[in-house]
Design a protein around this motif. Structure first.
Motif, PDB file in Angstrom:
ATOM      1  N   LYS A 175       0.829  -1.208   0.000  1.00 59.01           N
ATOM      2  CA  LYS A 175       0.000   0.000   0.000  1.00 59.01           C
ATOM      3  C   LYS A 175       0.865   1.260   0.000  1.00 59.01           C
ATOM      4  CE  LYS A 175      -4.151  -2.017   1.903  1.00 59.01           C
ATOM      5  NZ  LYS A 175      -4.983  -1.994   0.729  1.00 59.01           N
ATOM      6  N   LEU A 176       1.953   1.245   0.737  1.00 56.12           N
ATOM      7  CA  LEU A 176       2.860   2.398   0.744  1.00 56.12           C
ATOM      8  C   LEU A 176       3.522   2.579  -0.621  1.00 56.12           C
ATOM      9  CD1 LEU A 176       4.496   1.991   4.266  1.00 56.12           C
ATOM     10  CD2 LEU A 176       2.915   3.798   3.540  1.00 56.12           C
ATOM     11  N   ALA A 177       3.978   1.475  -1.210  1.00 58.77           N
ATOM     12  CA  ALA A 177       4.644   1.558  -2.519  1.00 58.77           C
ATOM     13  C   ALA A 177       3.688   2.103  -3.580  1.00 58.77           C
ATOM     14  CB  ALA A 177       5.174   0.182  -2.934  1.00 58.77           C
ATOM     15  N   TRP A 178       2.463   1.568  -3.634  1.00 65.24           N
ATOM     16  CA  TRP A 178       1.506   2.044  -4.642  1.00 65.24           C
ATOM     17  C   TRP A 178       1.155   3.505  -4.400  1.00 65.24           C
ATOM     18  CZ3 TRP A 178       0.289  -0.049  -9.137  1.00 65.24           C
ATOM     19  CH2 TRP A 178      -0.734   0.525  -9.876  1.00 65.24           C
ATOM     20  N   THR A 179       0.923   3.861  -3.144  1.00 65.76           N
ATOM     21  CA  THR A 179       0.526   5.239  -2.807  1.00 65.76           C
ATOM     22  C   THR A 179       1.605   6.247  -3.177  1.00 65.76           C
ATOM     23  OG1 THR A 179      -0.897   4.470  -1.017  1.00 65.76           O
ATOM     24  CG2 THR A 179      -0.163   6.765  -0.914  1.00 65.76           C
ATOM     25  N   PHE A 180       2.856   5.933  -2.883  1.00 62.05           N
ATOM     26  CA  PHE A 180       3.923   6.907  -3.096  1.00 62.05           C
ATOM     27  C   PHE A 180       4.606   6.821  -4.464  1.00 62.05           C
ATOM     28  CE2 PHE A 180       3.653   6.804   1.573  1.00 62.05           C
ATOM     29  CZ  PHE A 180       3.373   8.152   1.768  1.00 62.05           C
ATOM     30  N   PHE A 181       4.637   5.628  -5.071  1.00 64.03           N
ATOM     31  CA  PHE A 181       5.360   5.474  -6.333  1.00 64.03           C
ATOM     32  C   PHE A 181       4.462   5.390  -7.560  1.00 64.03           C
ATOM     33  CE2 PHE A 181       8.444   3.270  -3.360  1.00 64.03           C
ATOM     34  CZ  PHE A 181       9.251   4.376  -3.227  1.00 64.03           C
ATOM     35  N   CYS A 182       3.211   4.973  -7.392  1.00 63.21           N
ATOM     36  CA  CYS A 182       2.358   4.745  -8.569  1.00 63.21           C
ATOM     37  C   CYS A 182       1.169   5.689  -8.654  1.00 63.21           C
ATOM     38  CB  CYS A 182       1.864   3.296  -8.565  1.00 63.21           C
ATOM     39  SG  CYS A 182       3.218   2.118  -8.729  1.00 63.21           S
ATOM     40  N   SER A 217       1.896   8.838 -10.318  1.00 63.35           N
ATOM     41  CA  SER A 217       2.541   8.734 -11.627  1.00 63.35           C
ATOM     42  C   SER A 217       1.568   9.126 -12.734  1.00 63.35           C
ATOM     43  CB  SER A 217       3.070   7.315 -11.865  1.00 63.35           C
ATOM     44  OG  SER A 217       2.010   6.394 -11.976  1.00 63.35           O
ATOM     45  N   PRO A 218       2.056   9.852 -13.755  1.00 62.48           N
ATOM     46  CA  PRO A 218       1.191  10.216 -14.886  1.00 62.48           C
ATOM     47  C   PRO A 218       0.748   8.969 -15.654  1.00 62.48           C
ATOM     48  CG  PRO A 218       3.273  11.431 -14.943  1.00 62.48           C
ATOM     49  CD  PRO A 218       3.401  10.404 -13.878  1.00 62.48           C
ATOM     50  N   LYS A 219      -0.342   9.061 -16.345  1.00 58.71           N
ATOM     51  CA  LYS A 219      -0.903   7.943 -17.093  1.00 58.71           C
ATOM     52  C   LYS A 219       0.118   7.270 -18.019  1.00 58.71           C
ATOM     53  CE  LYS A 219      -5.186   6.753 -19.451  1.00 58.71           C
ATOM     54  NZ  LYS A 219      -6.446   7.257 -19.978  1.00 58.71           N
ATOM     55  N   PRO A 220       0.974   8.034 -18.732  1.00 63.29           N
ATOM     56  CA  PRO A 220       1.948   7.380 -19.631  1.00 63.29           C
ATOM     57  C   PRO A 220       3.030   6.566 -18.914  1.00 63.29           C
ATOM     58  CG  PRO A 220       1.650   9.688 -20.243  1.00 63.29           C
ATOM     59  CD  PRO A 220       0.968   9.485 -18.928  1.00 63.29           C
ATOM     60  N   PHE A 221       3.129   6.653 -17.591  1.00 66.98           N
ATOM     61  CA  PHE A 221       4.162   5.926 -16.841  1.00 66.98           C
ATOM     62  C   PHE A 221       3.712   4.502 -16.508  1.00 66.98           C
ATOM     63  CE2 PHE A 221       7.469   9.036 -15.233  1.00 66.98           C
ATOM     64  CZ  PHE A 221       7.216   9.956 -16.234  1.00 66.98           C
ATOM     65  N   ASN A 222       2.989   3.867 -17.409  1.00 65.04           N
ATOM     66  CA  ASN A 222       2.471   2.521 -17.182  1.00 65.04           C
ATOM     67  C   ASN A 222       3.579   1.505 -16.936  1.00 65.04           C
ATOM     68  OD1 ASN A 222       0.279   0.529 -17.165  1.00 65.04           O
ATOM     69  ND2 ASN A 222       1.212  -0.177 -19.078  1.00 65.04           N
ATOM     70  N   ARG A 223       4.663   1.581 -17.686  1.00 64.15           N
ATOM     71  CA  ARG A 223       5.768   0.616 -17.496  1.00 64.15           C
ATOM     72  C   ARG A 223       6.303   0.674 -16.066  1.00 64.15           C
ATOM     73  NH1 ARG A 223       7.613  -1.799 -22.230  1.00 64.15           N
ATOM     74  NH2 ARG A 223       7.020  -0.708 -24.127  1.00 64.15           N
ATOM     75  N   LEU A 265       6.307  -2.394 -13.382  1.00 60.99           N
ATOM     76  CA  LEU A 265       7.517  -2.796 -12.667  1.00 60.99           C
ATOM     77  C   LEU A 265       7.234  -2.933 -11.167  1.00 60.99           C
ATOM     78  CD1 LEU A 265      10.576  -3.323 -12.480  1.00 60.99           C
ATOM     79  CD2 LEU A 265      10.875  -0.848 -12.260  1.00 60.99           C
ATOM     80  N   VAL A 266       6.552  -1.963 -10.585  1.00 59.80           N
ATOM     81  CA  VAL A 266       6.217  -2.018  -9.161  1.00 59.80           C
ATOM     82  C   VAL A 266       5.319  -3.226  -8.884  1.00 59.80           C
ATOM     83  CG1 VAL A 266       5.075  -0.806  -7.257  1.00 59.80           C
ATOM     84  CG2 VAL A 266       6.565   0.466  -8.823  1.00 59.80           C
ATOM     85  N   LEU A 267       4.331  -3.459  -9.741  1.00 56.85           N
ATOM     86  CA  LEU A 267       3.469  -4.622  -9.571  1.00 56.85           C
ATOM     87  C   LEU A 267       4.277  -5.920  -9.608  1.00 56.85           C
ATOM     88  CD1 LEU A 267       0.421  -3.494 -11.705  1.00 56.85           C
ATOM     89  CD2 LEU A 267       0.282  -4.310  -9.339  1.00 56.85           C
ATOM     90  N   ARG A 268       5.202  -6.018 -10.567  1.00 60.77           N
ATOM     91  CA  ARG A 268       6.062  -7.211 -10.652  1.00 60.77           C
ATOM     92  C   ARG A 268       6.878  -7.396  -9.378  1.00 60.77           C
ATOM     93  NH1 ARG A 268       7.058  -5.635 -16.318  1.00 60.77           N
ATOM     94  NH2 ARG A 268       6.173  -7.249 -17.646  1.00 60.77           N
ATOM     95  N   CYS A 269       7.398  -6.298  -8.849  1.00 57.95           N
ATOM     96  CA  CYS A 269       8.200  -6.369  -7.622  1.00 57.95           C
ATOM     97  C   CYS A 269       7.404  -6.934  -6.449  1.00 57.95           C
ATOM     98  CB  CYS A 269       8.753  -4.996  -7.258  1.00 57.95           C
ATOM     99  SG  CYS A 269      10.053  -4.414  -8.354  1.00 57.95           S
TER     100      CYS A 269
END
Length: 177
Positions: free
Chosen positions: A20-27, A30-36, A40-44
């Motif tokens: 939850k912290l990673a998604w909240t702060f890193f994703c 993030s702008p819509k075009p930063f899908n990759r 990457l975060v999801l894979r991690c």
């Protein structure tokens, strides 16, 4: 009635907090075009990503370890993937904005309300409309369509359109214009 014990071990609760912290702060920011970057975060965090799916930054994912995203699958804005059990989104399928895929419920008959989880599969080329709610254990067949605001209580056959609460099969319109 006494305090209920968490069904999750401490290691899983720490994982969930980290996620939850990673998604909240890193994703989330993030702008819509930063899908990759979001992939990457999801894979991690254990998500099985095949090819190049799209996940909107405002999507809410409970447990990435229980998520499979195939090539060109799309998770829309504010969609909720409550993945207490496995959720598979197959190739070229769309989960529209604010749709809710819920793999968890409770056992009501005994009065103990034990947690019950069942997987959800969204087949290839399927579409789950905005604000639709998909219950645990449902399979949405290949090329099926779930209408907006529908409540899916039974599995949907391939190439079938359903809508309503509870969802019911609708006739498919022919491809002629």
């Amino acid at each position: 009635m006494g305090k209920r014990k968490s069904p999750w071990p401490l290691s899983h609760r720490i994982y969930k907090l980290s996620w939850k912290l990673a998604w909240t702060f890193f994703c989330l920011p993030s702008p819509k075009p930063f899908n990759r970057w979001r992939l990457l975060v999801l894979r991690c965090f254990g998500c099985q990503v095949q090819g190049n799916p799209f996940v909107h930054q405002s999507a809410k994912i409970e447990n990435p370890r229980n998520l499979v995203l195939e090539d060109r699958a799309c998770i829309g804005a504010e969609a909720v993937l409550y993945s207490l059990n496995k959720i598979s989104i197959e190739e070229n399928s769309i989960i529209a904005q604010e749709a809710y895929l819920c793999t968890g419920t409770h056992e009501f008959e005994s009065g103990r309300f034990d947690l019950i989880t069942k997987p959800i599969t969204v087949g290839q080329n399927a579409f789950v409309g905005a604000r639709a709610f998909v219950l645990p254990g449902i399979v949405i067949g290949r090329s099926a369509v779930v209408g907006a605001c529908s409540v899916v209580t039974t599995s949907v056959e391939e190439e079938t359109t359903v809508a309503g609460n509870p969802s019911k099969v609708l006739p498919r319109k022919s491809g002629t214009n």
